[in-house]
Design an enzyme around this catalytic site. Structure first.
Site, PDB file in Angstrom:
ATOM      1  N   ASN A 161      -5.805 -13.138   5.739  1.00 31.51           N
ATOM      2  CA  ASN A 161      -4.499 -13.618   6.191  1.00 31.51           C
ATOM      3  C   ASN A 161      -4.617 -14.813   7.128  1.00 31.51           C
ATOM      4  O   ASN A 161      -3.835 -15.759   7.050  1.00 31.51           O
ATOM      5  CB  ASN A 161      -3.725 -12.492   6.877  1.00 31.51           C
ATOM      6  CG  ASN A 161      -3.150 -11.500   5.884  1.00 31.51           C
ATOM      7  OD1 ASN A 161      -3.156 -11.722   4.677  1.00 31.51           O
ATOM      8  ND2 ASN A 161      -2.646 -10.377   6.391  1.00 31.51           N
TER       9      ASN A 161
ATOM     10  N   SER B 108       6.500   4.918  -2.792  1.00 36.28           N
ATOM     11  CA  SER B 108       7.667   4.940  -3.682  1.00 36.28           C
ATOM     12  C   SER B 108       7.385   4.206  -4.989  1.00 36.28           C
ATOM     13  O   SER B 108       7.850   4.607  -6.055  1.00 36.28           O
ATOM     14  CB  SER B 108       8.879   4.330  -2.974  1.00 36.28           C
ATOM     15  OG  SER B 108       8.715   2.944  -2.742  1.00 36.28           O
ATOM     16  N   LYS B 109       6.592   3.146  -4.926  1.00 37.05           N
ATOM     17  CA  LYS B 109       6.216   2.439  -6.163  1.00 37.05           C
ATOM     18  C   LYS B 109       5.247   3.276  -6.991  1.00 37.05           C
ATOM     19  O   LYS B 109       5.327   3.294  -8.228  1.00 37.05           O
ATOM     20  CB  LYS B 109       5.599   1.083  -5.830  1.00 37.05           C
ATOM     21  CG  LYS B 109       6.590   0.049  -5.323  1.00 37.05           C
ATOM     22  CD  LYS B 109       7.671  -0.282  -6.340  1.00 37.05           C
ATOM     23  CE  LYS B 109       7.136  -1.078  -7.528  1.00 37.05           C
ATOM     24  NZ  LYS B 109       8.222  -1.490  -8.456  1.00 37.05           N
TER      25      LYS B 109
ATOM     26  N   GLY C 290      -0.936   1.893   9.435  1.00 33.65           N
ATOM     27  CA  GLY C 290      -1.431   2.112   8.082  1.00 33.65           C
ATOM     28  C   GLY C 290      -1.725   0.845   7.305  1.00 33.65           C
ATOM     29  O   GLY C 290      -1.685   0.842   6.074  1.00 33.65           O
TER      30      GLY C 290
ATOM     31  N   THR D 108       2.975  -2.868  -8.222  1.00 33.55           N
ATOM     32  CA  THR D 108       2.170  -3.574  -7.223  1.00 33.55           C
ATOM     33  C   THR D 108       0.768  -2.986  -7.138  1.00 33.55           C
ATOM     34  O   THR D 108       0.546  -1.817  -7.479  1.00 33.55           O
ATOM     35  CB  THR D 108       2.839  -3.453  -5.839  1.00 33.55           C
ATOM     36  OG1 THR D 108       1.976  -3.970  -4.828  1.00 33.55           O
ATOM     37  CG2 THR D 108       3.137  -1.996  -5.504  1.00 33.55           C
ATOM     38  N   ASP D 109      -0.179  -3.795  -6.646  1.00 31.87           N
ATOM     39  CA  ASP D 109      -1.530  -3.274  -6.420  1.00 31.87           C
ATOM     40  C   ASP D 109      -1.595  -2.370  -5.194  1.00 31.87           C
ATOM     41  O   ASP D 109      -2.587  -1.659  -4.995  1.00 31.87           O
ATOM     42  CB  ASP D 109      -2.544  -4.411  -6.295  1.00 31.87           C
ATOM     43  CG  ASP D 109      -2.270  -5.365  -5.129  1.00 31.87           C
ATOM     44  OD1 ASP D 109      -1.257  -5.198  -4.430  1.00 31.87           O
ATOM     45  OD2 ASP D 109      -3.077  -6.300  -4.935  1.00 31.87           O
ATOM     46  N   GLU D 110      -0.534  -2.341  -4.379  1.00 31.40           N
ATOM     47  CA  GLU D 110      -0.559  -1.515  -3.176  1.00 31.40           C
ATOM     48  C   GLU D 110      -0.574  -0.023  -3.486  1.00 31.40           C
ATOM     49  O   GLU D 110      -0.889   0.788  -2.609  1.00 31.40           O
ATOM     50  CB  GLU D 110       0.611  -1.871  -2.263  1.00 31.40           C
ATOM     51  CG  GLU D 110       0.515  -3.291  -1.724  1.00 31.40           C
ATOM     52  CD  GLU D 110       1.506  -3.567  -0.615  1.00 31.40           C
ATOM     53  OE1 GLU D 110       1.712  -2.688   0.241  1.00 31.40           O
ATOM     54  OE2 GLU D 110       2.071  -4.671  -0.601  1.00 31.40           O
TER      55      GLU D 110
ATOM     56  N   ASP E  69      -1.167  -4.819  15.166  1.00 31.76           N
ATOM     57  CA  ASP E  69      -1.187  -4.497  13.741  1.00 31.76           C
ATOM     58  C   ASP E  69      -0.143  -3.436  13.420  1.00 31.76           C
ATOM     59  O   ASP E  69       0.241  -2.638  14.280  1.00 31.76           O
ATOM     60  CB  ASP E  69      -2.579  -3.990  13.355  1.00 31.76           C
ATOM     61  CG  ASP E  69      -2.939  -4.332  11.917  1.00 31.76           C
ATOM     62  OD1 ASP E  69      -2.031  -4.757  11.168  1.00 31.76           O
ATOM     63  OD2 ASP E  69      -4.112  -4.179  11.546  1.00 31.76           O
TER      64      ASP E  69
ATOM     65  N   GLU F  18      12.968  -2.250  -3.663  1.00 34.03           N
ATOM     66  CA  GLU F  18      12.757  -2.589  -2.258  1.00 34.03           C
ATOM     67  C   GLU F  18      11.257  -2.814  -2.100  1.00 34.03           C
ATOM     68  O   GLU F  18      10.448  -2.016  -2.575  1.00 34.03           O
ATOM     69  CB  GLU F  18      13.220  -1.449  -1.353  1.00 34.03           C
ATOM     70  CG  GLU F  18      14.710  -1.142  -1.440  1.00 34.03           C
ATOM     71  CD  GLU F  18      15.559  -2.211  -0.784  1.00 34.03           C
ATOM     72  OE1 GLU F  18      15.003  -3.040  -0.019  1.00 34.03           O
ATOM     73  OE2 GLU F  18      16.777  -2.228  -1.033  1.00 34.03           O
TER      74      GLU F  18
ATOM     75  N   TYR G   2       6.630   2.224   1.190  1.00 29.48           N
ATOM     76  CA  TYR G   2       6.864   1.310   0.066  1.00 29.48           C
ATOM     77  C   TYR G   2       5.912   1.604  -1.090  1.00 29.48           C
ATOM     78  O   TYR G   2       6.332   1.843  -2.224  1.00 29.48           O
ATOM     79  CB  TYR G   2       6.709  -0.144   0.513  1.00 29.48           C
ATOM     80  CG  TYR G   2       6.456  -1.091  -0.645  1.00 29.48           C
ATOM     81  CD1 TYR G   2       7.394  -1.219  -1.685  1.00 29.48           C
ATOM     82  CD2 TYR G   2       5.291  -1.846  -0.725  1.00 29.48           C
ATOM     83  CE1 TYR G   2       7.163  -2.065  -2.754  1.00 29.48           C
ATOM     84  CE2 TYR G   2       5.057  -2.694  -1.786  1.00 29.48           C
ATOM     85  CZ  TYR G   2       5.994  -2.804  -2.806  1.00 29.48           C
ATOM     86  OH  TYR G   2       5.762  -3.635  -3.869  1.00 29.48           O
TER      87      TYR G   2
ATOM     88  N   PRO H 167       3.265 -15.453  13.609  1.00 30.78           N
ATOM     89  CA  PRO H 167       2.709 -14.127  13.897  1.00 30.78           C
ATOM     90  C   PRO H 167       1.665 -13.704  12.862  1.00 30.78           C
ATOM     91  O   PRO H 167       1.885 -13.809  11.654  1.00 30.78           O
ATOM     92  CB  PRO H 167       3.936 -13.218  13.842  1.00 30.78           C
ATOM     93  CG  PRO H 167       4.891 -13.925  12.917  1.00 30.78           C
ATOM     94  CD  PRO H 167       4.650 -15.394  13.119  1.00 30.78           C
TER      95      PRO H 167
ATOM     96  N   ASP I 183      21.376  -7.071 -11.040  1.00 34.67           N
ATOM     97  CA  ASP I 183      20.948  -7.126  -9.641  1.00 34.67           C
ATOM     98  C   ASP I 183      22.077  -6.625  -8.753  1.00 34.67           C
ATOM     99  O   ASP I 183      23.236  -6.993  -8.946  1.00 34.67           O
ATOM    100  CB  ASP I 183      20.560  -8.558  -9.258  1.00 34.67           C
ATOM    101  CG  ASP I 183      19.625  -8.602  -8.059  1.00 34.67           C
ATOM    102  OD1 ASP I 183      20.055  -8.194  -6.960  1.00 34.67           O
ATOM    103  OD2 ASP I 183      18.469  -9.038  -8.218  1.00 34.67           O
TER     104      ASP I 183
END
Length: 357
Positions: free
Chosen positions: A259, A163-164, A294, A134-136, A291, A84, A160, A215, A33
């Site tokens: 959320n 990049s993943k 994206g 990730t699922d993103e 918001d 990240e 993010y 928030p 790390d």
């Protein structure tokens, strides 16, 4: 006993993986790390004295350091979690995400490939490079009945997730081109103990207790599938030790929530467990904010494959997992949480590393 490298092992999911391996198996772990802001060795304090644990402060972009660690530790498995991972930060500064998530993954793959080439044929058959994603990377879902599956096309929406997605493609290319035995997992939103306070659930808990606004982006209609981090850690170890090279496994919690529902659930638990002095509900602190660019509306994982092929399923429901999470933050508000919030964890962390550098 297997020897496992865990990159990003001082982070939220990585530390859960390390605690799970040391606590539930006979395996040895080497954590790599860099100790950026989200790396916290206090999250590993309970295992740091174990002789099967070692820590190496190193950047996955540093090939020389990686080669040294591979040669010295001689891993059977690499579990790659270093990344990240905060979408808002990627919008403000994409460069670090490109460097760590893409260049870092490439550098780690090359170090692993060089090490793999030195192994005996038997050791090569046992070696695994497990890339945690990730699922993103899939973008978002249009209809309420659809789910992300292992065959879903990639359509990332943020720096993010882009990049993943790129790192996922690199890992699969190294399997196809260089025959490195890689596996990819894509998970839904994690939550649980030791989560860095910039993320939704710990932010809401700690802001509520401090009397600050809670928030919520837009109207809070974004839907996520929530996975308790300890369930995820069990799934990752199962994939790393029993998964098939070249395969992808989606890991989800079977807990789709808006959320705003998540925030309201946290408020209700705090009303029960730590009522406000004025007797009013924490819901009054909810504040709707503009918001982010994206922002994907809905993520939902179809985790049937890992259940069918490897026998995994989550042990926690959202109700049980979120209660455990709120209770943990209440119990650790003046310890782990406060040291993260005031930055003292960063100043003290080098004295908590256990064996290794």
């Amino acid at each position: 006993m297997k020897k496992i490298i865990v990159t990003g092992g001082a982070g939220f999911i990585g530390s859960a993986v390390v605690r799970s391996i040391i606590g539930n198996t006979a395996d040895a772990v080497c954590v790599i790390d860099k100790l950026t802001y989200a790396g916290n060795l206090e999250s590993l304090a309970e295992v740091s004295a174990d002789p099967r644990y070692r820590f190496e402060q190193a950047d996955i972009c540093d090939r020389r350091a990686l080669d040294r660690i591979f040669t010295d530790f001689r891993p059977d498995i690499v579990m790659h979690l270093a990344a990240e991972s905060h979408v808002d930060r990627s919008i403000d500064g994409p460069g670090e995400f490109i460097q760590t998530n893409i260049v870092g993954t490439y550098t780690l793959l090359e170090a692993a490939r060089s090490y793999f080439d030195t192994l005996s044929e038997e050791a090569k058959r046992e070696f695994r490079f497990h890339h945690i994603s990730t699922d993103e990377v899939y973008g978002d879902l249009e209809g309420p009945e659809d789910f992300f599956r292992e065959s879903t096309p990639y359509a990332p929406s943020s720096p993010y997730s882009a990049s993943k997605a790129a790192s996922d493609h690199l890992v699969r290319a190294w399997k196809r081109t260089f025959r490195l035995p890689t596996i990819v997992t894509n998970c839904s939103n994690n939550y649980g103990p030791y989560h860095f306070p910039e993320k939704l659930i710990p932010l809401v808990i700690l802001n509520a207790l401090d009397g600050k606004p809670l928030p919520v982006y837009g109207t809070g209609a974004q839907i996520r599938d929530w996975l308790y981090v300890e369930d995820h850690a069990r799934a990752l170890y199962l994939v790393a030790t029993r998964g098939v090279p070249g395969e992808t496994y989606n890991i989800g919690g079977h807990n789709e929530k808006k959320n705003i529902e998540v925030v309201e659930t946290i408020c209700a638990l705090l009303d029960e467990l730590r009522p406000r002095d004025d007797g009013r509900s924490y819901r009054e602190q909810i504040t709707f904010v503009a918001d982010r660019p994206g922002h994907d509306l809905r993520y939902a994982i179809d985790a049937a494959k890992i259940g069918r092929e490897l026998g995994w399923k989550p042990q926690e429901t959202f109700d049980s997992g979120i209660r455990k999470t709120v209770e943990w933050y209440l119990a650790n508000k003046d310890g782990w949480c406060r040291r993260v919030q005031d930055g003292s964890y960063s100043r003290e962390r080098l004295g908590l590393g256990g064996k290794g550098r």
